[in-house]
Design a protein around this motif. Structure first.
Motif, PDB file in Angstrom:
ATOM      1  N   GLU A 144      86.529  31.469 -66.795  1.00 40.78           N
ATOM      2  CA  GLU A 144      85.106  31.426 -66.469  1.00 40.78           C
ATOM      3  C   GLU A 144      84.668  32.811 -65.987  1.00 40.78           C
ATOM      4  OE1 GLU A 144      83.763  27.162 -64.897  1.00 40.78           O
ATOM      5  OE2 GLU A 144      85.322  28.066 -63.634  1.00 40.78           O
ATOM      6  N   LEU A 145      83.564  33.282 -66.530  1.00 45.16           N
ATOM      7  CA  LEU A 145      83.048  34.605 -66.185  1.00 45.16           C
ATOM      8  C   LEU A 145      81.802  34.462 -65.311  1.00 45.16           C
ATOM      9  CD1 LEU A 145      83.000  37.709 -66.524  1.00 45.16           C
ATOM     10  CD2 LEU A 145      81.634  37.355 -68.601  1.00 45.16           C
ATOM     11  N   PHE A 146      81.811  35.158 -64.181  1.00 46.92           N
ATOM     12  CA  PHE A 146      80.682  35.150 -63.259  1.00 46.92           C
ATOM     13  C   PHE A 146      80.184  36.590 -63.087  1.00 46.92           C
ATOM     14  CE2 PHE A 146      83.390  31.581 -62.295  1.00 46.92           C
ATOM     15  CZ  PHE A 146      82.511  30.525 -62.075  1.00 46.92           C
ATOM     16  N   ASP A 191      95.617  29.462 -60.757  1.00 48.58           N
ATOM     17  CA  ASP A 191      94.532  29.401 -59.762  1.00 48.58           C
ATOM     18  C   ASP A 191      94.146  30.807 -59.314  1.00 48.58           C
ATOM     19  OD1 ASP A 191      94.401  26.581 -59.708  1.00 48.58           O
ATOM     20  OD2 ASP A 191      96.153  26.533 -58.380  1.00 48.58           O
ATOM     21  N   HIS A 192      93.907  31.652 -60.282  1.00 53.28           N
ATOM     22  CA  HIS A 192      93.675  33.074 -60.000  1.00 53.28           C
ATOM     23  C   HIS A 192      92.236  33.473 -60.295  1.00 53.28           C
ATOM     24  CE1 HIS A 192      93.696  37.435 -61.043  1.00 53.28           C
ATOM     25  NE2 HIS A 192      94.431  37.493 -59.947  1.00 53.28           N
ATOM     26  N   ALA A 193      91.749  34.441 -59.520  1.00 57.47           N
ATOM     27  CA  ALA A 193      90.435  35.027 -59.757  1.00 57.47           C
ATOM     28  C   ALA A 193      90.575  36.543 -59.752  1.00 57.47           C
ATOM     29  CB  ALA A 193      89.443  34.585 -58.686  1.00 57.47           C
ATOM     30  N   LEU A 194      90.114  37.164 -60.801  1.00 50.14           N
ATOM     31  CA  LEU A 194      90.087  38.617 -60.907  1.00 50.14           C
ATOM     32  C   LEU A 194      88.673  39.099 -60.601  1.00 50.14           C
ATOM     33  CD1 LEU A 194      91.271  41.386 -61.750  1.00 50.14           C
ATOM     34  CD2 LEU A 194      90.627  40.806 -64.115  1.00 50.14           C
ATOM     35  N   ILE A 195      88.560  39.975 -59.596  1.00 49.88           N
ATOM     36  CA  ILE A 195      87.271  40.582 -59.258  1.00 49.88           C
ATOM     37  C   ILE A 195      87.263  41.998 -59.803  1.00 49.88           C
ATOM     38  CG2 ILE A 195      85.707  41.272 -57.412  1.00 49.88           C
ATOM     39  CD1 ILE A 195      86.974  39.121 -55.645  1.00 49.88           C
ATOM     40  N   ILE A 196      86.260  42.330 -60.589  1.00 53.79           N
ATOM     41  CA  ILE A 196      86.119  43.674 -61.161  1.00 53.79           C
ATOM     42  C   ILE A 196      84.858  44.302 -60.573  1.00 53.79           C
ATOM     43  CG2 ILE A 196      85.848  45.024 -63.275  1.00 53.79           C
ATOM     44  CD1 ILE A 196      87.192  42.727 -64.788  1.00 53.79           C
ATOM     45  N   ILE A 197      85.015  45.415 -59.889  1.00 55.12           N
ATOM     46  CA  ILE A 197      83.886  46.103 -59.279  1.00 55.12           C
ATOM     47  C   ILE A 197      83.525  47.298 -60.144  1.00 55.12           C
ATOM     48  CG2 ILE A 197      82.990  47.243 -57.222  1.00 55.12           C
ATOM     49  CD1 ILE A 197      85.093  45.766 -55.581  1.00 55.12           C
ATOM     50  N   LEU A 198      82.368  47.243 -60.777  1.00 56.77           N
ATOM     51  CA  LEU A 198      81.906  48.317 -61.647  1.00 56.77           C
ATOM     52  C   LEU A 198      81.203  49.401 -60.833  1.00 56.77           C
ATOM     53  CD1 LEU A 198      80.505  46.590 -64.844  1.00 56.77           C
ATOM     54  CD2 LEU A 198      82.793  47.401 -64.364  1.00 56.77           C
ATOM     55  N   GLY A 245      91.395  31.163 -65.699  1.00 58.45           N
ATOM     56  CA  GLY A 245      91.036  31.258 -64.294  1.00 58.45           C
ATOM     57  C   GLY A 245      89.586  31.676 -64.154  1.00 58.45           C
ATOM     58  N   GLU A 246      89.322  32.540 -63.193  1.00 58.83           N
ATOM     59  CA  GLU A 246      87.959  33.030 -62.983  1.00 58.83           C
ATOM     60  C   GLU A 246      87.953  34.552 -63.012  1.00 58.83           C
ATOM     61  OE1 GLU A 246      86.150  31.499 -59.444  1.00 58.83           O
ATOM     62  OE2 GLU A 246      86.606  29.404 -59.916  1.00 58.83           O
ATOM     63  N   ILE A 247      86.901  35.107 -63.582  1.00 57.75           N
ATOM     64  CA  ILE A 247      86.672  36.552 -63.554  1.00 57.75           C
ATOM     65  C   ILE A 247      85.288  36.776 -62.957  1.00 57.75           C
ATOM     66  CG2 ILE A 247      86.459  38.679 -64.891  1.00 57.75           C
ATOM     67  CD1 ILE A 247      88.246  37.425 -67.012  1.00 57.75           C
ATOM     68  N   HIS A 248      85.234  37.586 -61.912  1.00 60.44           N
ATOM     69  CA  HIS A 248      83.979  37.891 -61.240  1.00 60.44           C
ATOM     70  C   HIS A 248      83.706  39.385 -61.368  1.00 60.44           C
ATOM     71  CE1 HIS A 248      83.622  33.982 -59.042  1.00 60.44           C
ATOM     72  NE2 HIS A 248      84.914  33.957 -59.326  1.00 60.44           N
ATOM     73  N   ILE A 249      82.577  39.736 -61.973  1.00 61.33           N
ATOM     74  CA  ILE A 249      82.222  41.147 -62.128  1.00 61.33           C
ATOM     75  C   ILE A 249      81.067  41.468 -61.187  1.00 61.33           C
ATOM     76  CG2 ILE A 249      81.469  42.950 -63.704  1.00 61.33           C
ATOM     77  CD1 ILE A 249      82.618  41.436 -66.002  1.00 61.33           C
ATOM     78  N   VAL A 250      81.258  42.498 -60.371  1.00 64.42           N
ATOM     79  CA  VAL A 250      80.188  43.027 -59.519  1.00 64.42           C
ATOM     80  C   VAL A 250      79.588  44.206 -60.256  1.00 64.42           C
ATOM     81  CG1 VAL A 250      79.609  44.005 -57.278  1.00 64.42           C
ATOM     82  CG2 VAL A 250      81.446  42.306 -57.454  1.00 64.42           C
ATOM     83  N   LEU A 251      78.294  44.162 -60.545  1.00 66.39           N
ATOM     84  CA  LEU A 251      77.675  45.170 -61.392  1.00 66.39           C
ATOM     85  C   LEU A 251      76.209  45.359 -61.018  1.00 66.39           C
ATOM     86  CD1 LEU A 251      77.122  43.585 -64.958  1.00 66.39           C
ATOM     87  CD2 LEU A 251      77.437  42.259 -62.876  1.00 66.39           C
ATOM     88  N   PRO A 252      75.652  46.531 -61.277  1.00 64.21           N
ATOM     89  CA  PRO A 252      74.223  46.734 -61.012  1.00 64.21           C
ATOM     90  C   PRO A 252      73.387  46.033 -62.078  1.00 64.21           C
ATOM     91  CG  PRO A 252      75.163  48.695 -61.997  1.00 64.21           C
ATOM     92  CD  PRO A 252      76.314  47.758 -61.760  1.00 64.21           C
TER      93      PRO A 252
END
Length: 833
Positions: A248-250, A352-359, A392-399
């Motif tokens: 799942e992509l957030f 049960d993993h979440a990857l956070i990517i900070i752009l 799992g989950e992927i969370h991207i922080v982006l402008p």
């Protein structure tokens, strides 16, 4: 967002194809297009289409997560079992050598038959020639010494020359496997290619693998294929989506100009994932940010991670190791990892993993030097997303993305409308319209780059080049303009993120486009968070506002701070916070409540904050907002401070009454009347025999005379109705006069008590004498009206808002030049001090 995605189910996935026509000067067999099996893997299809005995260069172009690396390890095992060839596995990074070593050992090759890069020049007891499998880096193979050396080490040169010589003397053939070639392209400079030719007499085959080829990689393929008699085979996989395998992509849109280790939006993501029991890794665009998160475990993001997982593995520094298998600062599947060096190559297989990517944040847009690990553009995004190998989950922080030119979209009008409806919800409303994001297919890149080279780069010096070619330059320095292919591998990939927003100039637009149209193979858009999160904690509001000014407000707001009135900036800042962010107030015991336009304590501190910023010379006021160690803190901003400031401005404005706007006259007069009653109290001060100054604690009979009642009532009505602060109940005042169960006498008594605490510093004391009997208010310190030049002015409606058509915006153009743009289109140059 799910409904939008469903409209794009089956929408073709665009990717960089490698075609026979890309290599007109080489012998290229017909491209083999393979399909993943029912489990989504292509390993067997790759093996079925490879002739291990044929001398050629095999190019494998497969989507992320389809098992191409697993397939190539089977090829390694086949060569190991059935030939005596020397097998080189060539890693793009030192950090991945350990991973390739473990994979090689896991397929049944004895450890003593695997020689890895870290042993070169260190373990003199090992003879590399006694190991059939060599795990080296591209730098080592090409003799690239890196940025800080003139030549690679003698040990590495000896290692390469020794193995080459032994192969030639024994007649042994060599197979080279270049995995993740996209991360190695920068090494293939012309002066290093000569080192590859050392192997010309013994090379049998090259394998080149990637999911994200680019134009420069085609030149690398040619360099390598020349060593295999110009023969090329292309195996390309279909890009197919298996929804049951997708994470799942957030998307969390964050308008901070820069990120700190205490960014509210990122903290909220981590907090939520920890609460759900997820294992977490954070891939950061910036080493500096990753270090701050790892090193600050007493607060912010670092504390949340440390409390949940213990020691945080910092994956940022250069490779460090002692002899053997002991590595630090590399991705560790058993730990919570935060860093920059697992964007490519690493497989995250935690449950049960979440990857956070900070752009890169909003403040870096247009400046590729600040994009960190994502400076290569969109391919780096695809690779980063691919690290998540289990669902799992992927969370991207982006402008927020820039505005999109919908006419360039290659889809039906119905899909365009649906796409733009979703895209525009998230786009940057402040972005300039000068350069809209335009869609291009990956397969248009060669055409775009060739046009730029011919019409801009080469055209600029074409006449000079032709003139030089007519000269006799014997014994002169070489002076040859780079061919298109040379330009492509040296500079070409910088062109796309710099001049094409869609290919990396605006990473957010590519990500949102790809998410909305289901372009990502290993993840599917689940939700978006269009508004950044802000949390104002009781006792730390001044500090948070300082952080907000630093992290979220760009040069446009700093310019407003320099050029507008304090009242306008207060209103603009408040509107910016509540219109564009999801705002929470956290009380002293940790309870959070969402606030949508106002909160008493928050707003009092906001007024004090603007007062401090606009009037730093007001030392008396500002002093209370700093601790003894110099840190900004919350302090009381009482109602009296506000009322006295307004009285001061009313008196100043009344010096030229004809200049007071009609819209301001009511409020100005109300404060003149308030000052009248304040002065009336001052004139009623009694001095005791001991010299104490006081006045009755209870309301004197003559406090408001009958002929003053209309004046008093009108003043109160104006303040509770029109005053921009009092009318909104930001101080305790209005309720006294609006509660229906209060009598007039009770309201006057309350007003009198307000004036005592607002305009005087003192306390009640009981007297018993013939002249003074009862409670009196003892004045301990005189409170004087502030200088109107040192306090905010809330009285002028004109100051409170600027007509929209006249509102200026600071724009930074593509070349980094600032200018002011008005909504009517006028512009003027601006220099930021």
């Amino acid at each position: 967002m799910e409904s939008t995605n469903s409209h794009f189910d089956g929408f073709p996935i665009d990717f960089k194809e490698i075609n026979k026509e890309d290599f007109p000067d080489f012998s290229v067999s017909d491209k083999v297009v393979i399909s993943p099996n029912d489990d989504g893997f292509i390993g067997q299809a790759i093996i079925d289409n490879i002739d291990l005995q044929e001398k050629n260069t095999v190019v494998i172009n497969a989507a992320v997560g389809q098992g191409k690396t697993t397939a190539i390890m089977e090829v390694v095992k086949d060569y190991y079992d059935n030939t005596d060839y020397l097998i080189f596995i060539v890693s793009p990074f030192t950090s991945l050598v350990e991973q390739y070593y473990k994979k090689t050992a896991s397929i049944g090759i004895p450890e003593e038959d695997i020689y890895r890069y870290e042993l070169i020049g260190k373990d003199m007891s090992r003879d590399a020639w006694n190991s059939r499998v060599q795990i080296a880096t591209v730098n080592c193979l090409l003799g690239n010494p890196g940025e800080e050396s003139l030549i690679n080490s003698e040990a590495k040169r000896n290692y390469i020359n020794y193995l080459k010589r032994m192969c030639e003397e024994s007649g042994k053939k060599v197979v080279f496997i270049y995995d993740e070639i996209h991360d190695s392209i920068h090494n293939f400079k012309e002066r290093y290619i000569f080192n590859l030719w050392k192997w010309k007499n013994v090379i049998h085959k090259n394998f080149i693998l990637s999911a994200t080829y680019n134009e420069a990689s085609k030149v690398v393929i040619e360099y390598l294929a020349e060593l295999t008699d110009d023969k090329i085979q292309i195996i390309e996989s279909e890009r197919k989506v298996f929804m049951d395998k997708q994470s799942e992509l957030f998307l969390h849109f964050n308008t901070a100009s820069s990120y700190s280790e205490s960014n509210d939006g990122i903290q909220a993501i981590v907090e939520d994932l920890v609460r759900k029991g997820k294992k977490i890794d954070i891939l950061s665009y910036s080493k500096n940010l990753a270090d701050k998160i790892c090193n600050n475990i007493d607060s912010g993001i670092g504390k949340l991670l440390f409390d949940a997982f213990g020691e945080i593995n910092n994956c940022t520094s250069d490779s460090k190791y002692s002899f053997g298998d002991i590595f630090v600062n590399r991705y560790n599947p058993e730990k919570c990892n935060v860093g920059t060096n697992f964007k490519s190559g690493v497989s995250i297989e935690k449950e049960d993993h979440a990857l956070i990517i900070i752009l890169p944040p909003l403040g870096t847009k247009g400046n590729l030097s600040n994009y960190g690990i994502f400076s290569d553009g969109v391919n780096s995004i695809i690779q980063a997303l691919a690290r998540q190998r289990t669902k799992g989950e992927i969370h991207i922080v982006l402008p927020p993305p820039d505005k999109f030119d919908s006419t360039t979209l290659m889809m039906s009008e119905e899909l365009k409308e649906r796409f733009m409806d979703s895209y525009e919800v998230h786009q940057d409303y402040k972005a300039s319209n000068d350069r809209l994001v335009q869609y291009y297919s990956f397969n248009q890149q060669d055409e775009l780059l060739k046009t730029f080279y011919d019409e801009v780069i080469h055209e600029n010096v074409r006449d000079e080049e032709q003139h030089i070619q007519t000269l006799s330059r014997e014994n002169k320095l070489s002076l040859t303009f780079p061919s298109y292919k040379n330009y492509k591998i040296l500079e070409g990939e910088k062109y796309f993120p710099k001049y094409h927003k869609f290919f990396g100039g605006d990473l957010s637009s590519f990500i949102l486009y790809s998410a909305l149209t289901n372009q990502f193979v290993n993840c599917r858009l689940a939700d978006t968070n269009a508004k950044s999160l802000l949390i104002f904690e009781e006792g730390k509001i001044q500090w948070k506002l300082e952080q907000f000014l630093k992290e979220y407000l760009d040069e446009n707001f700093l310019w407003l701070l320099q050029t507008t009135t304090s009242k306008y900036f207060y209103n603009y800042l408040k509107d910016e916070i509540f219109s564009n962010y999801k705002v929470f107030y956290k009380d002293s015991v940790g309870r959070k409540e969402i606030i949508k336009d106002s909160h008493k304590n928050f707003e009092q501190q906001l007024i004090a904050f603007v007062q401090r910023k606009f009037y730093p010379q007001n030392k008396i006021f500002n002093f209370q907002f700093y601790s003894t160690s110099g840190f900004v803190i919350d302090a009381s901003y009482p109602r009296g401070e506000y009322l006295m400031s307004c009285i001061s401005h009313a008196l100043k404005m009344n010096e030229t009454p004809d200049d007071i706007l009609d819209s301001d006259k009511l409020v100005v007069q109300a404060y003149l009347d308030l000052n009248y009653f304040r002065e009336k109290m001052l004139n009623s001060i009694i001095t005791t025999r001991r010299g104490q100054r006081c006045f009755p604690n209870d309301v004197p009979e003559n406090f408001i005379l009958p002929d003053e009642m209309d004046r008093y009532s009108r003043m109160i009505e104006v303040l509770i109705t029109y005053d921009p602060v009092i009318s909104k109940n930001l101080f305790d005042f209005k309720n006294l006069f609006t509660r229906s169960n209060y009598s007039q006498a009770e309201r006057i008594k309350g007003f009198y008590n307000y004036m005592k605490v607002d305009f005087f510093k003192g306390k009640a004391k009981k007297f018993k004498s013939s002249t003074m009997n009862g409670y009196y208010f003892i004045i301990e310190e005189d409170v004087v009206l502030p200088d109107s030049n040192l306090v905010m002015n809330f009285l002028s409606v004109e100051d409170f808002s600027i007509p929209e058509e006249a509102m200026p915006t600071l724009i930074i153009d593509a070349d980094g030049n600032p200018f002011i743009q008005y909504l009517n289109g006028d512009r003027e140059a601006f220099s930021i001090s």
